[in-house]
Structure formats: C-alpha cells, structure tokens
Design an enzyme around this catalytic site. Sequence first.
Site, PDB file in Angstrom:
ATOM      1  N   HIS A 104       0.895  -1.089  -0.132  1.00  0.00           N
ATOM      2  CA  HIS A 104       0.103  -0.153   0.074  1.00  0.00           C
ATOM      3  C   HIS A 104       0.780   1.229  -0.130  1.00  0.00           C
ATOM      4  CE1 HIS A 104       0.329  -0.067   4.538  1.00  0.00           C
ATOM      5  NE2 HIS A 104       0.235   1.240   4.222  1.00  0.00           N
ATOM      6  N   ASP A 135       0.136  -7.470   1.407  1.00  0.00           N
ATOM      7  CA  ASP A 135       0.507  -6.163   1.510  1.00  0.00           C
ATOM      8  C   ASP A 135       2.157  -6.150   1.713  1.00  0.00           C
ATOM      9  OD1 ASP A 135       0.549  -3.424   1.815  1.00  0.00           O
ATOM     10  OD2 ASP A 135      -0.589  -3.405   3.799  1.00  0.00           O
ATOM     11  N   SER A 218       4.349   2.882   7.711  1.00  0.00           N
ATOM     12  CA  SER A 218       4.251   1.752   6.950  1.00  0.00           C
ATOM     13  C   SER A 218       5.389   1.231   6.248  1.00  0.00           C
ATOM     14  CB  SER A 218       2.999   1.937   6.165  1.00  0.00           C
ATOM     15  OG  SER A 218       1.713   2.073   6.630  1.00  0.00           O
TER      16      SER A 218
END
Length: 365
Positions: A104, A135, A218
């Site tokens: 992402h 992911d 992230s």
Amino acid sequence: MDACRTRALRKAISPSALRKAVAAAALVCCAALAAGCSDPGTPAGQDTAAATRAAAPLAAGDLQSRFQKVIKDVLPSVVQIQASQDLGSGVVYDGAGDIVTNAHVVGSEKTFKVTTASSEEPLSAHLVYSYPEQDLAVIKLDRVPTGLKPAVLGDSEKVQVGQIVLAMGSPLGLSSSVTQGIVSATGRTVSEGRTDGGTGATIANMVQTSAAINPGNSGGALVDLDGQVIGIPTLAAADPGLGSAVPGIGFAIPASMVRTVAEQIVQHGKVVESGRAALGITARTVVDDSYQPAGVAVVTVRSGDAADKAGLRPGDIITRLGDRPITTITSLSEALAVDKPGRRTSVTYLRDGTEKTVEVTLGEQ
C-alpha cells in the site's frame, strides 16, 4: 563498636585481651557491613531498597545504551520512500539495492524517490513487484550507494509477548524516527480496509505492538533488542466509532512472511508460491431478514480450483469453513488466512434453502 552494639563483658579482662577483642569485633563489624548487615534498629529491607535504588541508575543506563546501540546498528537499514502522492518507509533487504516495503506504500506507481541514511539526495528506484494479497512489495534502487546496509531479519517463531521492541520509520514524513514499546500479542489475523489506504488484505500471524505506528511508519522496521527486524509495521487499529487510529495498538507483518515473499520476488520477479489457502471463488456478503450478515454467496467459481472440484457453484451461500462460522467476506478471508494449501476441510453451505456439507481440498491463492 557502636555500629555493631557489642554487649558489655560480664567479667574483667586484661588490656591486651581487650585490645584483641576490640580488633576482632571491628573486623566482624566491617565484614557484616560489607555483607549488607544492617543495624538491628533499622527496619527490615531498608538497606536492600537503598541498594536497589543505587543499582537502578546503572540498569537504566545499560538499557539506554542498548537502545542506542540497536538504533545505531539498524536505523541505517531503514529508508524513506516517496511516491508521487504518498510517503512511507522501507527496509534494505540486500546489498544489491532491493528494498522491502508495504504494497500500500507503492500503490499503483512504478517509480520512487528513496532517501537512505547515507545519501544526501533522494535516490531513484523502480518497482520490482507488488503483492497486495500480503501487503508486501519490493522496489530496487537504480544506483546502489556506498555503505548501503541490509537489515538482519529475525526468527518470527522466537518472538515473545512482553519483549521490548523499537519501531523505526518515517511517520508523518519525519525520517529516521524511533518509537518504543513491547510485543503485545502474536498470531493476530487482521484485515485491512481499502478506504484508509490499505490493500484490503487479510494477513495472518501478525505481531501486535504497543510501539506507536503512525502514517509513514508503514513498510519500516519493528526491531528487537538484538538488532533484528522481527516485522514490518503495516497498520494501526482504528476505533470503529471514531474512525481514527487507536494509540498503542499496531500490527506488523512477521519477518518470516517478509523473508518468504521478498526472496521470491528478488529471485523470480514475482511471488510463485503464496502459501495462502484459497477456494477459487469470487463472492459477496449476504444478509438475512434482519439485515445482519448471514453468509457468503458464491458469485463465480474458477474451473479446476478447489470449490469447483468440491461441486460448489454460483448461488451457493457458504456459512461455515471447517469449524469456523462464515458470515462475511472478511470472516471467510480470515478463516482461509490461517489455513494452508492442500489441507482438507469441510464447507457448509445453503443451496435453495437446504444446508449441505462437502469436503474440499484447499487450493492456493
């Protein structure tokens, strides 16, 4: 003599004997003090508490030194990734310039700007492969700078609840930021949302941590005090009522899965064995007369896949996989996420209002 409170002698002794007694008593008193003996009038445990307080600064100093060593060793392996719109983090996977991050973070883009610990200016990089189902993604630097330092991936099986961890990344664009917490839980199965920038993936065996995970973290590193990356921070829990992140509840993809996916991408340019179980269907959530989720309706069945071989067909409503009730697409994804391809299990479903159960050998996603 006063410190040891020696008793008065009941009979007279010679001066020389007295000197010897005094010397001996002094030696005994010194030995007792050296051993931590306290005055009989001192409350029990007072000296022990004082000793603990005296040792505490040393223990805190040792822990601080260890934190600083881990940060010095690992932070050079954590990079900032700039896409055209989004900002995230990444971890140097090898000396060839491969960097692992979240899918992402890269989104649908193909080129990126990467800032490493040793580069004054952002370096250009390109996408190798993105695997939204887990992911994870790998990008590669177009030019490998001198001193690029790969991270050391740890063993996820050894991660224990309560161990201290550090989260490293670029939260809110603040590069080389570090937060501290503990491993709060292991083995969590978490489904990402799509509306908040996630891929919609359902990921098993995630590491839950109290270390702060903010936008931009992230793809970074969750690190233990041995300097090993035990996970890739991916998302923070959200309050369903407020829609905002919940402090102290973050999740990281375990290092074992990171290693498995990244190694396949580096070697083959894609993921060739996902290790993720699948039925081979597309489906949607259905609701009952009270508008409550009641199962998963099969929309399409891929020819030759698990569901097709088991005799499932469009229109069937799956209500159970093995011993797990299925009410939504998310619950089906979570049930499959903790299973393995090739395992035989049962599927309970409704067809024309009649409940049926069939055995199925799970395929691979």
